[in-house]
Design a protein around this motif. Structure first.
Motif: not given
Length: 233
Positions: A45-56, A66-70, A73-75
């Motif tokens: 939320l503060e950086d937001g400069s990633y090109d791709l995210l990988i969530f376990d 839950e992280l994806l849900q949060q 909407p914004r990212i």
């Protein structure tokens, strides 16, 4: 191809993160890590400069879902979910919540790199072998494949990269059946495997979004045992 591509891997298994991170870095990716949702949120939320995210998906405390849900909407950053065996429901939920793809754990690092590159390609962040600049239009739906924009009756509609590509493939073949195998290869850049429902979920989400702006019109038909078809005007 991977130069300056920034990834964030969110997984509570620190040893696994180190192993996967070393491999991803050897492939030219810039990798950052978080080991909980609480650690990941400020980075996202503060950086937001990633090109791709990988969530376990499975983590102590809050889950990857839950992280994806949060953040979804914004990212709009593409997301790959890592899922344990037997978590088919979680995989489907992840896709329905806006994840771009998933990979089972334990994962082969080569397969993870292939999925990362496929997701980046279809999100327009890495070039495909043949860059499409088509402009497609049918039923008041307009797709600009070069700009990756979609409008319905003049109003812009948000789609994930996978959803955009699903709709583009169906529009190109309007009036004819596109098999699930073909859609999976063209949209997800991989072969369709047994019990793989990713493409079905992406098609379902496209249907839902079209129904919200074009009610009372069934534009995408399921042809049992054959695939999907966008009806002609």
């Amino acid at each position: 191809m991977s130069d300056n591509v920034k990834l964030l891997l969110v997984d509570d298994d620190q040893e696994l993160c180190e192993l996967i991170g070393e491999y991803l870095q050897s492939e030219g990716f810039d990798v950052s890590f978080a080991h909980s949702v609480e650690q990941a949120l400020p980075l996202l939320l503060e950086d937001g400069s990633y090109d791709l995210l990988i969530f376990d998906i499975m983590m102590p405390g809050q889950s990857g879902l839950e992280l994806l849900q949060q953040v979804r909407p914004r990212i709009k950053t593409p997301v790959i979910m890592l899922t344990g065996r037997g978590e088919d429901i979680d995989r489907i939920i992840g896709l329905e919540m806006g994840a771009d793809d998933y990979l089972g754990k334990p994962c082969n690092p080569r397969e993870l790199v292939a999925r990362i590159r496929a997701v980046l390609r279809r999100s327009g962040q890495q070039p495909a072998a043949e860059e499409s600049t088509d402009k497609l239009a049918i039923h008041g739906i307009e797709l600009d494949c070069g700009k990756r924009q979609m409008q319905v009756s003049g109003s812009e509609l948000e789609l994930t990269s996978a959803e955009f590509n699903v709709l583009a493939e169906l529009m190109r073949a309007a009036g004819t059946i596109v098999s699930k195998d073909e859609l999976t290869e063209k949209v997800l850049h991989r072969k369709l495997t047994a019990y793989d429902r990713a493409i079905d979920v992406h098609v379902s989400r496209v249907r839902q979004k079209l129904a919200a702006v074009l009610p009372d019109r069934e534009l995408i038909k399921t042809v049992r045992g054959a695939g999907y078809m966008l009806v002609n005007e």
